[in-house]
Write a protein that holds these residues in place. Structure first.
Motif, PDB file in Angstrom:
ATOM      1  N   VAL A   1       0.957  -0.933   0.061  1.00 21.08           N
ATOM      2  CA  VAL A   1       0.157  -0.297  -0.503  1.00 21.08           C
ATOM      3  C   VAL A   1       0.504   1.051  -0.138  1.00 21.08           C
ATOM      4  CG1 VAL A   1      -1.871   1.059   1.734  1.00 21.08           C
ATOM      5  CG2 VAL A   1      -2.122  -0.854   1.477  1.00 21.08           C
ATOM      6  N   THR A   2       0.381   2.612  -0.895  1.00 20.69           N
ATOM      7  CA  THR A   2       0.710   3.130  -0.617  1.00 20.69           C
ATOM      8  C   THR A   2       0.250   4.312   0.355  1.00 20.69           C
ATOM      9  OG1 THR A   2       2.255   3.082  -2.589  1.00 20.69           O
ATOM     10  CG2 THR A   2       2.567   5.882  -1.901  1.00 20.69           C
ATOM     11  N   ILE A   3       0.608   4.917   0.989  1.00 15.70           N
ATOM     12  CA  ILE A   3      -0.322   6.099   1.830  1.00 15.70           C
ATOM     13  C   ILE A   3       0.384   7.215   1.756  1.00 15.70           C
ATOM     14  CG2 ILE A   3      -0.531   6.483   4.057  1.00 15.70           C
ATOM     15  CD1 ILE A   3      -0.228   3.217   4.904  1.00 15.70           C
ATOM     16  N   ARG A   4      -0.795   8.025   1.202  1.00 12.70           N
ATOM     17  CA  ARG A   4      -0.705   9.917   1.122  1.00 12.70           C
ATOM     18  C   ARG A   4      -1.794  10.296   2.825  1.00 12.70           C
ATOM     19  NH1 ARG A   4      -1.078  10.678  -4.194  1.00 12.70           N
ATOM     20  NH2 ARG A   4       1.417  10.631  -4.198  1.00 12.70           N
ATOM     21  N   TYR A   5      -1.285  11.246   2.683  1.00 12.17           N
ATOM     22  CA  TYR A   5      -1.650  11.540   4.238  1.00 12.17           C
ATOM     23  C   TYR A   5      -1.979  13.230   3.974  1.00 12.17           C
ATOM     24  CZ  TYR A   5       0.923   9.082   7.450  1.00 12.17           C
ATOM     25  OH  TYR A   5       1.871   8.119   8.234  1.00 12.17           O
ATOM     26  N   LYS A   6      -3.455  13.287   4.044  1.00 16.23           N
ATOM     27  CA  LYS A   6      -4.305  14.836   3.299  1.00 16.23           C
ATOM     28  C   LYS A   6      -3.841  15.818   3.820  1.00 16.23           C
ATOM     29  CE  LYS A   6      -7.784  14.975   6.923  1.00 16.23           C
ATOM     30  NZ  LYS A   6      -9.454  14.597   6.431  1.00 16.23           N
ATOM     31  N   ASP A   7      -2.693  16.081   5.174  1.00 20.03           N
ATOM     32  CA  ASP A   7      -2.674  17.035   5.321  1.00 20.03           C
ATOM     33  C   ASP A   7      -1.262  17.033   5.006  1.00 20.03           C
ATOM     34  OD1 ASP A   7      -1.634  15.142   6.631  1.00 20.03           O
ATOM     35  OD2 ASP A   7      -2.058  16.076   8.637  1.00 20.03           O
ATOM     36  N   ALA A   8      -0.342  16.519   4.364  1.00 18.22           N
ATOM     37  CA  ALA A   8       1.017  16.069   3.414  1.00 18.22           C
ATOM     38  C   ALA A   8       0.749  15.680   2.284  1.00 18.22           C
ATOM     39  CB  ALA A   8       1.990  15.569   4.359  1.00 18.22           C
ATOM     40  N   PRO A   9       0.008  15.932   1.730  1.00 21.10           N
ATOM     41  CA  PRO A   9      -0.059  15.516   0.343  1.00 21.10           C
ATOM     42  C   PRO A   9       1.195  14.898  -0.560  1.00 21.10           C
ATOM     43  CG  PRO A   9      -1.162  17.247  -0.466  1.00 21.10           C
ATOM     44  CD  PRO A   9      -0.630  17.098   1.203  1.00 21.10           C
ATOM     45  N   GLU A  10       1.891  15.748   0.014  1.00 23.96           N
ATOM     46  CA  GLU A  10       3.540  15.208  -0.967  1.00 23.96           C
ATOM     47  C   GLU A  10       4.240  14.029  -0.780  1.00 23.96           C
ATOM     48  OE1 GLU A  10       4.362  18.392   2.079  1.00 23.96           O
ATOM     49  OE2 GLU A  10       2.435  18.210   0.814  1.00 23.96           O
ATOM     50  N   GLU A  11       4.109  13.871   0.586  1.00 24.47           N
ATOM     51  CA  GLU A  11       5.077  12.657   0.985  1.00 24.47           C
ATOM     52  C   GLU A  11       4.296  11.882   0.918  1.00 24.47           C
ATOM     53  OE1 GLU A  11       6.417  13.453   4.943  1.00 24.47           O
ATOM     54  OE2 GLU A  11       5.730  15.779   4.560  1.00 24.47           O
ATOM     55  N   THR A  12       4.354  10.340   0.433  1.00 26.35           N
ATOM     56  CA  THR A  12       4.245   9.036   0.223  1.00 26.35           C
ATOM     57  C   THR A  12       5.420   7.609   1.218  1.00 26.35           C
ATOM     58  OG1 THR A  12       5.239   8.794  -1.989  1.00 26.35           O
ATOM     59  CG2 THR A  12       3.323   9.872  -1.997  1.00 26.35           C
ATOM     60  N   TYR A  13       4.215   6.827   1.226  1.00 23.27           N
ATOM     61  CA  TYR A  13       4.752   6.233   2.746  1.00 23.27           C
ATOM     62  C   TYR A  13       4.802   4.721   1.582  1.00 23.27           C
ATOM     63  CZ  TYR A  13       5.299   9.726   5.451  1.00 23.27           C
ATOM     64  OH  TYR A  13       6.009  10.942   6.643  1.00 23.27           O
ATOM     65  N   ASP A  14       5.380   3.311   1.305  1.00 23.02           N
ATOM     66  CA  ASP A  14       5.187   2.331   1.343  1.00 23.02           C
ATOM     67  C   ASP A  14       5.437   1.977   2.243  1.00 23.02           C
ATOM     68  OD1 ASP A  14       4.852   3.100  -1.090  1.00 23.02           O
ATOM     69  OD2 ASP A  14       6.770   3.211  -2.145  1.00 23.02           O
ATOM     70  N   VAL A  15       3.992   0.415   2.521  1.00 20.47           N
ATOM     71  CA  VAL A  15       3.927  -0.117   3.613  1.00 20.47           C
ATOM     72  C   VAL A  15       3.539  -1.435   3.032  1.00 20.47           C
ATOM     73  CG1 VAL A  15       3.593   1.895   5.406  1.00 20.47           C
ATOM     74  CG2 VAL A  15       1.863   0.701   4.511  1.00 20.47           C
ATOM     75  N   LEU A  16       3.647  -2.278   3.982  1.00 19.16           N
ATOM     76  CA  LEU A  16       2.972  -3.625   3.989  1.00 19.16           C
ATOM     77  C   LEU A  16       2.304  -4.119   5.480  1.00 19.16           C
ATOM     78  CD1 LEU A  16       6.178  -5.952   2.825  1.00 19.16           C
ATOM     79  CD2 LEU A  16       4.325  -4.738   1.375  1.00 19.16           C
ATOM     80  N   PHE A  17       1.069  -4.413   3.847  1.00 20.78           N
ATOM     81  CA  PHE A  17       0.061  -5.469   5.332  1.00 20.78           C
ATOM     82  C   PHE A  17      -1.164  -6.622   5.083  1.00 20.78           C
ATOM     83  CE2 PHE A  17      -1.167  -0.252   4.908  1.00 20.78           C
ATOM     84  CZ  PHE A  17      -1.399   0.167   6.463  1.00 20.78           C
ATOM     85  N   SER A  18      -0.710  -6.922   6.043  1.00 16.90           N
ATOM     86  CA  SER A  18      -1.274  -8.291   6.120  1.00 16.90           C
ATOM     87  C   SER A  18      -2.773  -8.989   7.105  1.00 16.90           C
ATOM     88  CB  SER A  18      -0.026  -9.711   6.093  1.00 16.90           C
ATOM     89  OG  SER A  18       0.416  -9.283   8.132  1.00 16.90           O
TER      90      SER A  18
END
Length: 63
Positions: free
Chosen positions: A46-63
């Motif tokens: 999953v790539t996460i992008r916060y609505k209050d910091a849309p320029e930053e993305t975080y790639d994480v794994l969920f299981s």
């Protein structure tokens, strides 16, 4: 039954409100997992992008 759970989770995620960075930072990562056979675990990238910091993305794994 698993398909129904999968659909319920998908529907919940598709209609969920975004989480802000403060809330996400307050969560605790689970460090100890039971030993499960690999075929019983689904890993979803999953790539996460916060609505209050849309320029930053975080790639994480969920299981």
């Amino acid at each position: 039954m698993a398909r129904l759970d999968e659909q319920r989770i998908t529907d919940a995620l598709n209609h969920a409100e975004p989480v802000n960075k403060k809330t996400m930072d307050s969560l605790t990562e689970l460090a100890s997992y039971p030993d499960l056979p690999a075929e019983d675990v689904t890993v979803i990238p999953v790539t996460i992008r916060y609505k209050d910091a849309p320029e930053e993305t975080y790639d994480v794994l969920f299981s």
